[in-house]
Design a protein around this motif. Structure first.
Motif, PDB file in Angstrom:
ATOM      1  N   ASP A 160     -16.986  -1.249 -42.601  1.00 55.93           N
ATOM      2  CA  ASP A 160     -18.088  -2.195 -42.570  1.00 55.93           C
ATOM      3  C   ASP A 160     -17.531  -3.556 -42.149  1.00 55.93           C
ATOM      4  OD1 ASP A 160     -21.049  -2.324 -43.825  1.00 55.93           O
ATOM      5  OD2 ASP A 160     -20.037  -4.252 -44.096  1.00 55.93           O
ATOM      6  N   GLY A 161     -18.308  -4.287 -41.392  1.00 57.06           N
ATOM      7  CA  GLY A 161     -17.888  -5.648 -41.041  1.00 57.06           C
ATOM      8  C   GLY A 161     -17.479  -5.767 -39.585  1.00 57.06           C
ATOM      9  N   ARG A 214     -14.915  -3.526 -37.560  1.00 57.46           N
ATOM     10  CA  ARG A 214     -15.063  -2.064 -37.678  1.00 57.46           C
ATOM     11  C   ARG A 214     -14.522  -1.284 -36.476  1.00 57.46           C
ATOM     12  NH1 ARG A 214     -21.446  -1.230 -36.448  1.00 57.46           N
ATOM     13  NH2 ARG A 214     -21.615  -2.983 -35.053  1.00 57.46           N
ATOM     14  N   ASP A 236     -23.098  -5.404 -37.546  1.00 58.47           N
ATOM     15  CA  ASP A 236     -21.726  -5.203 -38.001  1.00 58.47           C
ATOM     16  C   ASP A 236     -21.648  -4.688 -39.428  1.00 58.47           C
ATOM     17  OD1 ASP A 236     -20.437  -5.930 -35.721  1.00 58.47           O
ATOM     18  OD2 ASP A 236     -20.229  -8.042 -36.277  1.00 58.47           O
ATOM     19  N   SER A 237     -22.647  -5.056 -40.233  1.00 59.70           N
ATOM     20  CA  SER A 237     -22.640  -4.662 -41.640  1.00 59.70           C
ATOM     21  C   SER A 237     -23.974  -4.054 -41.989  1.00 59.70           C
ATOM     22  CB  SER A 237     -22.454  -5.888 -42.526  1.00 59.70           C
ATOM     23  OG  SER A 237     -21.120  -6.308 -42.469  1.00 59.70           O
TER      24      SER A 237
END
Ligand SMILES: C=C(O[C@@H]1C=C(C(=O)O)C=C[C@H]1O)C(=O)O
Length: 473
Positions: free
Chosen positions: A86-87, A90, A128-129
């Motif tokens: 996650d983030g 990734r 991204d999350s």
């Protein structure tokens, strides 16, 4: 990655297979790290979707992608190793994970054809999350236990096993040997599901995920464009269908590939009984033999009811200043982003028409050469999301999307695909897609908003795009 010469090919006899796996176990003990034993075999005619259907378990991960026009399909099922991230890092994390697995992989078999050797399958959400409790993680990568493929008249099967100091080799040999017998002469008649025609549930309700939001969001976006906040933003709407029985994602996939032969038909099962399926026209990235392919697809019109009307719609699209501008945003952004990673993309100055069963688009193929030093995931991390599904400038437009749409995109407009140890891979954009969860299916469709867009027209365009999946479900 270690490659064992193909003369030592196991699978042709059980004793050679045992010797190979014994070698892998010794390596695992010496290195103090599990080893992936990857065995590739050329097999007789095999239909990857039918094989996947016969071994499909809703609780296991699976991946499938096919573009009938290319005569290629690859399926993978059950994760032998997997990771979730996650983030914003990734893509790099997926790359590091794969590099580590490949460091500990021993490969044997027929390795000369496409789709041989270990392949990693991935799914990345649009953002991204993802929020806690989201339907799919922001990034998933897995190496399947079984992989079957078709590529231009050649058929392959790959088994990947995790071997460590405690592995029972008798069981491992029996498992691979059994699978080899099964895939080597696959008996489609053995599947009880083939005895009866696929049952299709009937949709019994339909609701908007964010009722009454879309047209207002377009108007707000137009206001922001006028104020110079961004030039283009893609806004989507989602609907949820409920049926009188559980959807059968792989049956739906079969219908999708029949109808959308020039699209990538895909299915990704996250292992929780949920599947993300679709037939997307949009390739985000292909790398093979050092050649990169990507494309700009943006600007849409309906298909006509006859050849004349169809041609008139196409002409209208090619002459539309607004659609050409919207398209140029995507093409130019892709070229700029490629440049960021040292790649010079080559594209025609003006787009052509890409006709699909339900809509037609402006289309510019882009190709480039890539050096060995650039990893596919590095390029992917730079490209995603393109303004075909996000906006431009990305930094200003993308963060506004969630706020304007008032819904969670999840994997919609994210990326699904595969890559391998040769820095080859195919990643597609998860549009014209549905998230299937038992009796429920969520479908999404978006449209690019630029100065001159009309909220009502954009809503009609999303309806046309939703039809790709609606008709199939
Ligand atoms: C966002 C979607 O499609 C994108 C938007 C398009 C447009 O606005 O003309 C065309 C193709 C895709 O790039 C979708 O299908 O959901």
């Amino acid at each position: 990655m270690q490659i064992i010469p193909s003369e030592m090919l196991p699978g042709r006899d059980e004793a050679a297979l045992r010797r190979f796996l014994e070698g892998c176990k010794e390596a695992a003990v010496t290195k103090g790290h599990f080893q992936i034993a990857s065995i590739s075999l050329e097999v007789k005619h095999i239909a990857p979707l039918a094989v996947l259907q016969s071994i499909y378990e809703p609780e296991e991960l699976h991946f499938y992608i096919e573009r009938p026009a290319d005569d290629e399909a690859i399926a993978g099922a059950e994760a032998v190793v997997q990771a979730r991230f996650d983030g914003p890092g990734r893509f790099q994390q997926v790359q590091a994970f794969a590099d580590d697995v490949l460091e500990n992989t021993i490969v044997v078999g027929d390795l000369s054809e496409a789709f041989t050797g270990p392949h990693f399958f991935t799914a990345f959400s649009f953002e991204d999350s993802v929020a806690e409790g989201g339907e799919f993680p922001a990034a998933t990568v897995f190496l399947p236990r079984w992989q079957v493929s078709r590529s231009k008249g050649k058929y392959g099967a790959v088994a990947n096993l995790k071997i460590d100091a405690g592995t029972n080799l008798d069981e491992a040999v029996a498992r691979v040997w059994g699978a080899y017998q099964k895939f080597g002469a696959f008996d489609y008649g053995n599947d009880p599901a083939n005895d009866k025609p696929p049952e299709q549930p009937e949709p019994c309700s339909r609701r908007e995920l964010a009722p009454g939001v879309f047209e207002g969001a377009v108007k707000q976006a137009l206001e922001s464009i006028r104020e110079g906040e961004f030039e283009k933003i893609v806004l989507a709407r989602g609907i949820e269908l409920e049926a009188d029985g559980p959807w059968q994602p792989l049956d739906a996939l079969n219908r999708l590939r029949e109808r959308f032969g020039s699209c990538f038909t895909f299915s990704y099962g996250g292992g929780s009984g949920r599947s993300f399926i679709g037939a997307t026209p949009e390739r985000l990235l292909q790398i093979r033999d050092g050649q990169l392919l990507t494309e700009a697809i943006a600007g849409s019109a309906p298909r006509g009811r006859n050849a004349g009307e169809d041609a008139a719609c196409a002409r209208g699209l090619l002459d539309s200043e607004k659609d050409l501008r919207e398209h140029a945003c995507v093409r130019d952004s892709i070229l700029r982003r490629l440049e960021q990673v040292g790649i010079e993309g080559i594209a025609d100055a003006s787009p052509r028409i890409l006709p699909l069963a339900n809509v037609q688009h402006l289309h510019t193929p882009i190709h480039a050469e890539v050096g060995e030093s650039v990893h596919l995931l590095e390029v992917l991390s730079e490209l995603h999301p393109t303004p075909a599904v996000g906006g431009t400038p990305r930094e200003a437009a993308v963060p506004r999307i969630r706020e304007l749409e008032q819904m969670d995109r999840g994997l919609y407009a994210g990326v699904v695909g595969w890559f391998n140890h040769l820095n080859e891979g195919e990643m597609v954009v998860g549009i014209r897609s549905a998230l299937i969860d038992g009796k429920r299916a969520k479908l999404y469709a978006g449209a690019g908003i630029v100065e001159g867009s009309d909220a009502e027209k954009e809503a009609r365009e999303t309806e046309l795009k939703l039809n790709a999946l609606l008709d199939t479900l």
